[in-house]
Design an enzyme around this catalytic site. Sequence first.
Site, mmCIF file in Angstrom:
data_model
loop_
_atom_site.group_PDB
_atom_site.id
_atom_site.type_symbol
_atom_site.label_atom_id
_atom_site.label_comp_id
_atom_site.label_asym_id
_atom_site.label_seq_id
_atom_site.Cartn_x
_atom_site.Cartn_y
_atom_site.Cartn_z
ATOM 1 N NE ARG A 23 64.237 88.954 64.719
ATOM 2 C CZ ARG A 23 63.825 89.929 65.544
ATOM 3 N NH1 ARG A 23 63.088 90.923 65.082
ATOM 4 N NH2 ARG A 23 64.172 89.936 66.813
ATOM 5 C CB THR A 63 55.979 91.842 61.218
ATOM 6 O OG1 THR A 63 56.314 90.837 62.181
ATOM 7 C CG2 THR A 63 54.558 91.626 60.718
ATOM 8 C CG ASP A 89 73.217 78.950 64.141
ATOM 9 O OD1 ASP A 89 73.092 78.407 65.264
ATOM 10 O OD2 ASP A 89 72.293 79.573 63.602
ATOM 11 C CG ASP A 126 72.635 75.250 63.288
ATOM 12 O OD1 ASP A 126 71.621 74.816 63.879
ATOM 13 O OD2 ASP A 126 72.589 75.846 62.198
HETATM 14 N N1 URA Z 1 73.596 83.866 66.005
HETATM 15 C C1 URA Z 1 74.623 82.985 65.868
HETATM 16 O O1 URA Z 1 74.527 81.843 66.333
HETATM 17 N N2 URA Z 1 75.722 83.375 65.219
HETATM 18 C C2 URA Z 1 75.880 84.602 64.711
HETATM 19 O O2 URA Z 1 76.933 84.903 64.145
HETATM 20 C C3 URA Z 1 74.812 85.517 64.862
HETATM 21 C C4 URA Z 1 73.677 85.122 65.518
#
Ligand code: URA
Length: 213
Positions: free
Chosen positions: A108, A112, A204, A207
Site C-alpha cells: 500500500r 496515496t 497479524d 507475523d
Molecule cells: N491482517 C492481519 O494479519 N491481521 C488483521 O487483523 C488484519 C489484517
Amino acid sequence: MPTTHPNVTVIDHPLVQHKLTIMRRRETSTASFRQLLREIAMLLCYEATRDLELELVDIETPIQAMQAPMLTGKKLVFASILRAGEGLLDGMLDLVPAARVAHVGLYRDPNTLAAVEYYFKAPDDMGNRRVIVLDPMLATANSAIAAIDRLKEAGATDMKFVCLLASPEGVENLSGHHPDVPIVSAAVDECLNDHGYIVPGLGDAGDRMFGTK
Ligand code: URA
C-alpha cells in the site's frame, strides 16, 4: 449479521473452530500457528472444491471392472496474496498437489493508499482454470480487491476467495467490488479497529506464522 451474507460460506466444522481458537490465543507458538493454519487450509480447501466437476471413467479394481468418478473440467490455480497467503498454500497443495500456483505481491502506497503491485506471476491460461485466491485475513479487503482485479486482467473468470478470518467490512467491500467471487472463511469476526486489524481476530497473521514483528 455478516455471517449470513449470501456471498460467504462460514466453515463451522468443529475441527476448524477448535483449531482456530488455538490460533487466536496470544500464547500460541509460531510453530503451532503455522501447523494449524496448514491443517485448517486443508479443511477450507475441502469446502472450496466441493463443486468441482467429476466424470465417470472405466477402471479395473483387483476384483472387477467398474465406472468410478475422477476430477474433470477446469484445472485449479491457487493464487497466493503475498506474504500471508503462503500460510494457506501448503495445506491447499497437500490436498490438490497437481494445482498450479500464482503469486500476487502488493503493497500500500503510504501517500496515496493505493495498492501497488511489486510482483505478479500466474499461469498463462488463467481463463481456462478455476482460481482459488488465498489470504488468511480479509480485513479492509483492499488487497483482495486489487489482487482479484489483477487476476481478472490476467484472464481469470472463475474465482473463489478463501480466508481464515473475515471482517464484516471486508466481506461487504469485496462482495461490492467482486460479487461474482464467493468467499469461504472459518469465521466472520465483529469488526475492524482503527488500524485495520480484525477484532477480536488473531493479530497479524504474517507475523504470527513467520515469527516476525
Ligand atoms: N491482517 C492481519 O494479519 N491481521 C488483521 O487483523 C488484519 C489484517
